[in-house]
Design a protein around this motif. Structure first.
Motif, PDB file in Angstrom:
ATOM      1  N   GLN A  82       0.791  -1.317  -0.073  1.00  0.00           N
ATOM      2  CA  GLN A  82       0.004   0.019  -0.140  1.00  0.00           C
ATOM      3  C   GLN A  82       0.860   1.150  -0.091  1.00  0.00           C
ATOM      4  O   GLN A  82       0.436   2.324  -0.178  1.00  0.00           O
ATOM      5  CB  GLN A  82      -0.967  -0.029   1.289  1.00  0.00           C
ATOM      6  CG  GLN A  82      -2.082  -1.033   1.236  1.00  0.00           C
ATOM      7  CD  GLN A  82      -2.719  -0.876   2.426  1.00  0.00           C
ATOM      8  OE1 GLN A  82      -2.397  -1.128   3.691  1.00  0.00           O
ATOM      9  NE2 GLN A  82      -4.038  -0.703   2.319  1.00  0.00           N
ATOM     10  N   PRO A  92      -2.369  -5.907  -4.110  1.00  0.00           N
ATOM     11  CA  PRO A  92      -2.722  -5.925  -2.678  1.00  0.00           C
ATOM     12  C   PRO A  92      -3.153  -7.353  -2.240  1.00  0.00           C
ATOM     13  O   PRO A  92      -3.800  -8.035  -2.830  1.00  0.00           O
ATOM     14  CB  PRO A  92      -3.757  -4.813  -2.736  1.00  0.00           C
ATOM     15  CG  PRO A  92      -3.812  -4.114  -3.987  1.00  0.00           C
ATOM     16  CD  PRO A  92      -2.910  -4.982  -4.996  1.00  0.00           C
ATOM     17  N   ASN A  93      -2.660  -7.560  -1.253  1.00  0.00           N
ATOM     18  CA  ASN A  93      -2.993  -8.937  -0.381  1.00  0.00           C
ATOM     19  C   ASN A  93      -4.167  -8.629   0.434  1.00  0.00           C
ATOM     20  O   ASN A  93      -4.062  -7.872   1.339  1.00  0.00           O
ATOM     21  CB  ASN A  93      -1.806  -9.388   0.206  1.00  0.00           C
ATOM     22  CG  ASN A  93      -2.061 -10.676   1.087  1.00  0.00           C
ATOM     23  OD1 ASN A  93      -2.963 -10.965   1.826  1.00  0.00           O
ATOM     24  ND2 ASN A  93      -1.134 -11.835   0.680  1.00  0.00           N
ATOM     25  N   LYS A  94      -5.199  -8.781   0.171  1.00  0.00           N
ATOM     26  CA  LYS A  94      -6.425  -8.738   0.895  1.00  0.00           C
ATOM     27  C   LYS A  94      -6.316  -8.998   2.635  1.00  0.00           C
ATOM     28  O   LYS A  94      -6.917  -8.301   3.238  1.00  0.00           O
ATOM     29  CB  LYS A  94      -7.794  -9.644   0.372  1.00  0.00           C
ATOM     30  CG  LYS A  94      -9.109  -8.970   0.788  1.00  0.00           C
ATOM     31  CD  LYS A  94     -10.228  -9.390  -0.104  1.00  0.00           C
ATOM     32  CE  LYS A  94     -10.499 -10.716   0.332  1.00  0.00           C
ATOM     33  NZ  LYS A  94     -11.696 -11.381  -0.268  1.00  0.00           N
ATOM     34  N   ASN A  95      -5.880 -10.338   2.627  1.00  0.00           N
ATOM     35  CA  ASN A  95      -5.360 -10.651   4.144  1.00  0.00           C
ATOM     36  C   ASN A  95      -4.645  -9.679   4.718  1.00  0.00           C
ATOM     37  O   ASN A  95      -4.926  -9.436   6.081  1.00  0.00           O
ATOM     38  CB  ASN A  95      -5.081 -12.016   4.117  1.00  0.00           C
ATOM     39  CG  ASN A  95      -6.023 -13.116   3.613  1.00  0.00           C
ATOM     40  OD1 ASN A  95      -7.355 -12.802   3.876  1.00  0.00           O
ATOM     41  ND2 ASN A  95      -5.664 -14.221   3.234  1.00  0.00           N
ATOM     42  N   ILE A  97      -4.115  -6.854   4.160  1.00  0.00           N
ATOM     43  CA  ILE A  97      -4.559  -5.434   4.560  1.00  0.00           C
ATOM     44  C   ILE A  97      -5.917  -5.274   5.633  1.00  0.00           C
ATOM     45  O   ILE A  97      -5.670  -4.504   6.515  1.00  0.00           O
ATOM     46  CB  ILE A  97      -5.417  -4.915   3.036  1.00  0.00           C
ATOM     47  CG1 ILE A  97      -4.373  -4.359   2.087  1.00  0.00           C
ATOM     48  CG2 ILE A  97      -6.231  -3.826   3.642  1.00  0.00           C
ATOM     49  CD1 ILE A  97      -4.604  -4.456   0.776  1.00  0.00           C
ATOM     50  N   GLU A  98      -6.390  -6.438   5.720  1.00  0.00           N
ATOM     51  CA  GLU A  98      -7.414  -6.593   6.549  1.00  0.00           C
ATOM     52  C   GLU A  98      -6.834  -6.793   7.959  1.00  0.00           C
ATOM     53  O   GLU A  98      -7.113  -6.096   8.926  1.00  0.00           O
ATOM     54  CB  GLU A  98      -8.094  -8.025   6.450  1.00  0.00           C
ATOM     55  CG  GLU A  98      -9.363  -8.389   7.508  1.00  0.00           C
ATOM     56  CD  GLU A  98     -10.314  -9.367   7.274  1.00  0.00           C
ATOM     57  OE1 GLU A  98     -10.668 -10.081   8.173  1.00  0.00           O
ATOM     58  OE2 GLU A  98     -10.272  -9.789   5.865  1.00  0.00           O
TER      59      GLU A  98
END
Length: 131
Positions: A82, A92-95, A97-98
């Motif tokens: 990011q 982007p890695n969704k996990n 970022i979460e």
């Protein structure tokens, strides 16, 4: 800096073991479904220089910590992908970022007393219960 580090080196393993002992107490005694503790894997000897937990509502959790005079931090405010300089290197890695959005660092240092640790555990187990 080298002089300071040279003088601290004889104590480093003792301090690391102190943090490991604190984490064992956290793992054994923090029992709150609203707080996800990190897993310490078998066959690993961690230093636990940072102790991050995951919570669904970081803002509320941090307010709770403030109300109970518990220091906290956000050591990883955003994922590497990011950051402007790395955006073009990966998607982007969704996990990741979460996790970044849910992560809060709790106190962990070798000079915490048993009383400090017990207080933290007691308060964390009350998070969300009295609301």
């Amino acid at each position: 800096q080298a002089i300071v580090l040279k003088n601290k080196m004889p104590y480093i393993e003792k301090w690391n073991q102190s943090r490991r002992n604190i984490v064992k107490k956290y793992e054994k005694n923090i029992a709150n479904e609203r707080i996800t503790l990190p897993k310490t894997h078998d066959n690993v000897i961690p230093t636990h220089h940072v102790y991050c937990v995951l919570v669904e509502n970081r803002e509320n959790f941090c307010k709770f910590l403030d109300l109970n005079n518990i220091q906290w931090g956000i050591h990883y405010p955003q994922c590497i992908e990011q950051m402007e300089m790395y955006k073009n290197l990966s998607s982007p890695n969704k996990n990741a970022i979460e996790y970044t959005e849910k992560m809060v660092s709790l106190p962990i240092h070798p000079f915490m007393t048993d009383k400090d640790v017990e207080y933290l555990i007691e308060k964390l187990n009350r998070y969300g219960v009295d609301e």
